[in-house]
Write a protein that holds these residues in place. Sequence first.
Motif, PDB file in Angstrom:
ATOM      1  N   ILE A  97      49.354  85.191  52.214  1.00  0.00           N
ATOM      2  CA  ILE A  97      49.260  84.129  53.063  1.00  0.00           C
ATOM      3  C   ILE A  97      48.291  83.227  52.703  1.00  0.00           C
ATOM      4  O   ILE A  97      48.268  82.000  53.452  1.00  0.00           O
ATOM      5  CB  ILE A  97      48.946  85.058  54.733  1.00  0.00           C
ATOM      6  N   ILE A  98      47.420  83.453  51.648  1.00  0.00           N
ATOM      7  CA  ILE A  98      46.510  82.483  51.297  1.00  0.00           C
ATOM      8  C   ILE A  98      46.406  82.463  49.873  1.00  0.00           C
ATOM      9  O   ILE A  98      46.529  83.548  49.223  1.00  0.00           O
ATOM     10  CB  ILE A  98      45.151  82.830  51.840  1.00  0.00           C
ATOM     11  N   ASN A  99      46.661  81.163  49.251  1.00  0.00           N
ATOM     12  CA  ASN A  99      46.703  81.186  47.764  1.00  0.00           C
ATOM     13  C   ASN A  99      45.959  79.815  47.531  1.00  0.00           C
ATOM     14  O   ASN A  99      46.339  78.697  47.595  1.00  0.00           O
ATOM     15  CB  ASN A  99      48.090  81.276  47.231  1.00  0.00           C
ATOM     16  N   GLU A 100      44.624  80.230  47.147  1.00  0.00           N
ATOM     17  CA  GLU A 100      43.716  78.865  47.055  1.00  0.00           C
ATOM     18  C   GLU A 100      44.054  78.215  45.606  1.00  0.00           C
ATOM     19  O   GLU A 100      44.683  78.901  44.910  1.00  0.00           O
ATOM     20  CB  GLU A 100      42.286  79.468  47.304  1.00  0.00           C
TER      21      GLU A 100
END
Lengths: 115, 113
Positions: A55-58
Amino acid sequence: DTAVSQTPKYLVTQMGNDKSIKCEQNLGHDTMYWYKQDSKKFLKIMFSYNNKELIINETVPNRFSPKSPDKAHLNLHINSLELGDSAVYFCASSHSAGANTGELFFGEGSRLTVL
Amino acid sequence: QKEVEQNSGPLSVPEGAIASLNCTYSDRGSQSFFWYRQYSGKSPELIMFIYSNGDKEDGRFTAQLNKASQYVSLLIRDSQPSDSATYLCAVPTYTNSGYALNFGKGTSLLVTP
């Protein structure tokens, strides 16, 4: 029983090598994270998975690839290691992934040193 | 980039004094605020959270929130040498596709006997 466990705790390796860090949580949480803490102690989110879904891929180089085989495990594989990858990598988990999620449970950290 | 700002310190206080740690945040829509403590060589652990304007007390710790000023602080009363650690302010922030806890750079506290 350790709630969030990471292995290995220490990694010393040469530039260009590939390495993996494993994380497991026994808290029954749905969400897991990888954070990087650099030499200045700045703790920065890298990835977040909710129930095995990314859900988060910085803004992280493609050399870093997380994998979550199930919601209790989150691994981090790093290809072609560079000097700047030296840091402490923390795995964490939380019950959910909403706007007020702030109670994270951290593993003990994996200190990576690239020579 | 939504920021969480803290003075890095070190903040040095004598044993028994009140330590005051401050944090400002840039996202006016933030609703919840967290304080973590990290001892040297250890992982961060949650010590306080606050959602509403005003004060929240838990033992020797008091968190204070002022949303209008975008300011959150942590007071430690009767400081002990065992309180010497880095204190991290954290705010859930929406990133590219979900919420993640966004940490400040931390304030190093040293309590001297």
